[in-house]
Motif scaffolding. Structure first.
Motif, mmCIF file in Angstrom:
data_model
loop_
_atom_site.group_PDB
_atom_site.id
_atom_site.type_symbol
_atom_site.label_atom_id
_atom_site.label_comp_id
_atom_site.label_asym_id
_atom_site.label_seq_id
_atom_site.Cartn_x
_atom_site.Cartn_y
_atom_site.Cartn_z
ATOM 1 N N PRO A 77 19.248 27.556 -47.169
ATOM 2 C CA PRO A 77 19.877 26.851 -46.817
ATOM 3 C C PRO A 77 20.889 26.549 -45.264
ATOM 4 N N ARG A 78 20.481 27.017 -44.864
ATOM 5 C CA ARG A 78 20.356 26.426 -42.943
ATOM 6 C C ARG A 78 19.552 25.366 -42.975
ATOM 7 N N LEU A 79 18.103 26.121 -43.649
ATOM 8 C CA LEU A 79 17.229 25.433 -42.714
ATOM 9 C C LEU A 79 17.026 24.368 -43.548
ATOM 10 N N GLY A 80 17.822 24.321 -44.252
ATOM 11 C CA GLY A 80 18.269 22.560 -45.694
ATOM 12 C C GLY A 80 17.255 22.973 -46.479
ATOM 13 N N GLU A 86 14.288 39.069 -41.497
ATOM 14 C CA GLU A 86 14.286 38.860 -40.157
ATOM 15 C C GLU A 86 14.939 37.505 -39.074
ATOM 16 N N ILE A 87 14.905 36.295 -39.273
ATOM 17 C CA ILE A 87 15.441 35.956 -39.087
ATOM 18 C C ILE A 87 17.427 35.752 -39.895
ATOM 19 N N GLY A 88 17.507 36.490 -40.168
ATOM 20 C CA GLY A 88 19.089 36.241 -40.635
ATOM 21 C C GLY A 88 19.750 37.277 -39.685
ATOM 22 N N ASN A 109 18.025 38.847 -37.299
ATOM 23 C CA ASN A 109 18.645 39.043 -35.931
ATOM 24 C C ASN A 109 19.075 37.248 -35.553
ATOM 25 N N TRP A 110 18.756 36.339 -35.708
ATOM 26 C CA TRP A 110 19.907 35.289 -35.359
ATOM 27 C C TRP A 110 20.852 34.598 -35.730
ATOM 28 N N CYS A 111 20.594 34.532 -37.731
ATOM 29 C CA CYS A 111 21.025 33.902 -38.472
ATOM 30 C C CYS A 111 22.312 34.248 -38.514
ATOM 31 N N LYS A 112 23.269 34.814 -38.079
ATOM 32 C CA LYS A 112 24.248 35.835 -38.320
ATOM 33 C C LYS A 112 25.274 34.519 -39.154
ATOM 34 N N VAL A 149 28.066 32.907 -36.635
ATOM 35 C CA VAL A 149 27.675 31.847 -35.544
ATOM 36 C C VAL A 149 27.080 32.018 -35.998
ATOM 37 N N PRO A 150 25.956 31.424 -36.153
ATOM 38 C CA PRO A 150 24.230 31.473 -35.528
ATOM 39 C C PRO A 150 23.465 31.381 -34.366
ATOM 40 N N GLU A 151 22.727 31.704 -34.247
ATOM 41 C CA GLU A 151 21.932 32.226 -32.786
ATOM 42 C C GLU A 151 20.945 31.431 -32.078
ATOM 43 N N CYS A 152 21.099 30.145 -32.573
ATOM 44 C CA CYS A 152 19.452 28.975 -32.680
ATOM 45 C C CYS A 152 19.282 29.369 -31.481
ATOM 46 N N ALA A 153 19.756 29.760 -30.466
ATOM 47 C CA ALA A 153 18.731 29.470 -28.805
ATOM 48 C C ALA A 153 17.417 30.596 -28.936
ATOM 49 N N GLY A 154 18.301 31.830 -30.134
ATOM 50 C CA GLY A 154 16.168 32.456 -29.418
ATOM 51 C C GLY A 154 15.874 32.006 -30.566
ATOM 52 N N CYS A 155 15.839 31.710 -31.856
ATOM 53 C CA CYS A 155 15.715 31.840 -32.913
ATOM 54 C C CYS A 155 14.615 30.651 -33.294
ATOM 55 N N TYR A 156 13.435 30.848 -33.738
ATOM 56 C CA TYR A 156 11.959 30.122 -33.494
ATOM 57 C C TYR A 156 11.535 28.754 -34.456
ATOM 58 N N MET A 157 12.490 29.040 -35.105
ATOM 59 C CA MET A 157 12.431 28.125 -36.081
ATOM 60 C C MET A 157 13.790 26.919 -35.242
ATOM 61 N N SER A 158 14.185 27.098 -34.303
ATOM 62 C CA SER A 158 15.309 25.640 -33.845
ATOM 63 C C SER A 158 14.955 24.802 -33.670
ATOM 64 N N ASP A 159 13.802 24.499 -33.333
ATOM 65 C CA ASP A 159 13.269 22.961 -33.065
ATOM 66 C C ASP A 159 13.340 22.231 -34.419
ATOM 67 N N LEU A 160 12.797 22.635 -35.605
ATOM 68 C CA LEU A 160 12.942 22.184 -37.227
ATOM 69 C C LEU A 160 13.783 22.042 -37.652
ATOM 70 N N CYS A 161 15.082 23.404 -37.000
ATOM 71 C CA CYS A 161 16.277 23.342 -38.402
ATOM 72 C C CYS A 161 17.135 22.561 -38.510
ATOM 73 N N PRO A 162 17.742 22.022 -39.491
ATOM 74 C CA PRO A 162 18.730 20.873 -39.349
ATOM 75 C C PRO A 162 20.010 21.163 -38.974
ATOM 76 N N THR A 163 20.249 22.498 -38.892
ATOM 77 C CA THR A 163 21.759 22.975 -38.933
ATOM 78 C C THR A 163 21.378 23.788 -37.738
ATOM 79 N N ALA A 164 20.714 23.563 -36.271
ATOM 80 C CA ALA A 164 20.502 23.667 -35.167
ATOM 81 C C ALA A 164 20.633 22.382 -34.640
ATOM 82 N N ASP A 165 19.880 21.237 -34.942
ATOM 83 C CA ASP A 165 20.361 20.030 -34.884
ATOM 84 C C ASP A 165 21.882 19.377 -35.213
#
Ligand code: SF4
Length: 251
Positions: A187-190, A222-224, A226-229, A232-248
Motif C-alpha cells: 500500500p505504501r507503494l500505491g 527487503e524494502i520492508g 531495511n527502510w519501510c519500517k 517511520v519509513p526511511e525513504c531517503a535510503g530506499c531505492y523506490m523513493s523516486d517512484l513511491c507515492p508515500t515518499a512524495d
C-alpha cells in the motif's frame, strides 16, 4: 505515480536476485543448521520438514527444528527418521526443551511428513522438484503435506527456484507471500489500498506480474525490513523513493 514503473522496478530487482549465483542460504545463521538445510543432495527432506514446522513461531526458530532433532537423534537420514513412531517424534520435539509452541500438533505433522516422503517419494524428497515440473505441481505437492498451506507452499517453491536454482517449467503458481513487510510495502507503494487483506495483496501481485507473482516477494520483504519500517519509513535510503507515492506525499 506509475504502478507499472513501480512493478517493473520490483520485478527487475527480483530478477537480479533470481539470477544471482547460488550461495549458502542463511536460514538460521546457525552454521550446522544452515549446512543441513542447504544440503538438498544429502538431506532434501530437511528442507521439507522445516517448511512443515514453519507456522505460528518465528521462521528462524522453525528452520532450526530439523537440526535440533538431528542433534538429538545423532543423524538425520530418512532411514533413521522413517522408523520413528509418533511418540518418538513427540519426545524428540519435547526433551530436553520444547522445539515448538505446539509440540503435539507439530510432532504429528513431522511424523506424517516423514511417512509421506517415504511412501510417495521412495524416501527421496528431491523427487518433489525433480524433472523440471510446473510450479503448480510443486506447490500442489507441498500442499499435500499436513500443516503446509498455500503461503508456505508458495514460499517453499520460491526458495527452491530463486535460492536453490531448481528449474521449473513455469513460475505462474509461485505467489507472493503476503507477510507483514509485504502487506506494509504494497500500500505504501500505491499498489493496493491500505485496508487490503492478504488475499487482495496476493491477487494484486498476480495481476501485476502473472508469469511470476512471487518475483516481487523478496524485493518487498527487503524494502520492508531495511527502510519501510512500520512507524517511520526511511525513504531517503530506499531505492523506490523516486517512484513511491508515500515518499512524495501524494498518498
Ligand atoms: S520510499 Fe519510503 S514509503 Fe516508499 S517503499 Fe520506500 S521506505 Fe516505503
Amino acid at each position: 505515480m506509475n504502478k507499472n514503473s513501480i512493478c517493473d522496478r520490483l520485478v527487475d530487482h527480483g530478477k537480479a536476485l533470481f539470477q544471482a549465483p547460488k550461495q549458502l542460504i542463511q536460514f538460521t545463521k546457525v552454521p550446522g543448521a544452515d549446512t543441513l538445510l542447504n544440503n538438498l543432495e544429502a538431506h532434501p527432506h530437511a528442507f521439507i520438514l522445516a517448511c512443515v514446522m514453519n507456522r505460528q513461531i518465528k521462521a528462524e526458530k522453525a528452520w532450526l527444528i530439523p537440526y535440533k532433532i538431528s542433534e538429538r537423534l545423532h543423524g538425520f537420514s530418512m532411514e533413521t527418521l522413517r522408523h520413528l513412531t509418533r511418540a518418538d517424534v513427540n519426545q524428540l520435539m519435547t526433551q530436553p526443551e520444547p522445539l515448538h509452541r505446539f509440540v503435539d500438533k507439530m510432532s504429528e505433522f513431522f511424523h506424517s511428513a516423514v511417512q509421506r516422503i517415504s511412501s510417495d517419494y521412495a524416501g527421496d524428497a528431491a523427487r518433489i522438484w525433480m524433472g523440471k515440473p510446473s510450479s503448480a505441481e510443486v506447490v500442489y505437492r507441498f500442499l499435500m503435506f499436513d500443516g503446509i498451506g498455500p503461503k508456505i507452499g508458495s514460499m517453499a517453491a520460491n526458495i527452491l527456484a530463486r535460492e536453490f536454482k531448481i528449474p521449473f517449467s513455469d513460475y505462474f503458481s509461485i505467489n507472493i507471500s503476503a507477510d507483514v513487510h509485504v502487506r506494509r510495502v504494497f500500500p505504501r507503494l500505491g499498489l493496493c489500498t491500505t485496508d487490503a487483506g492478504t488475499e487482495q495483496v496476493i491477487y494484486k501481485a498476480k495481476a501485476l506480474h502473472p508469469e511470476f507473482p512471487g518475483m516481487m516477494d523478496l524485493p518487498c520483504w527487503e524494502i520492508g525490513r531495511n527502510w519501510c519500517k512500520s512507524r517511520v519509513p526511511e525513504c531517503a535510503g530506499c531505492y523506490m523513493s523516486d517512484l513511491c507515492p508515500t515518499a512524495d506525499g501524494s498518498i
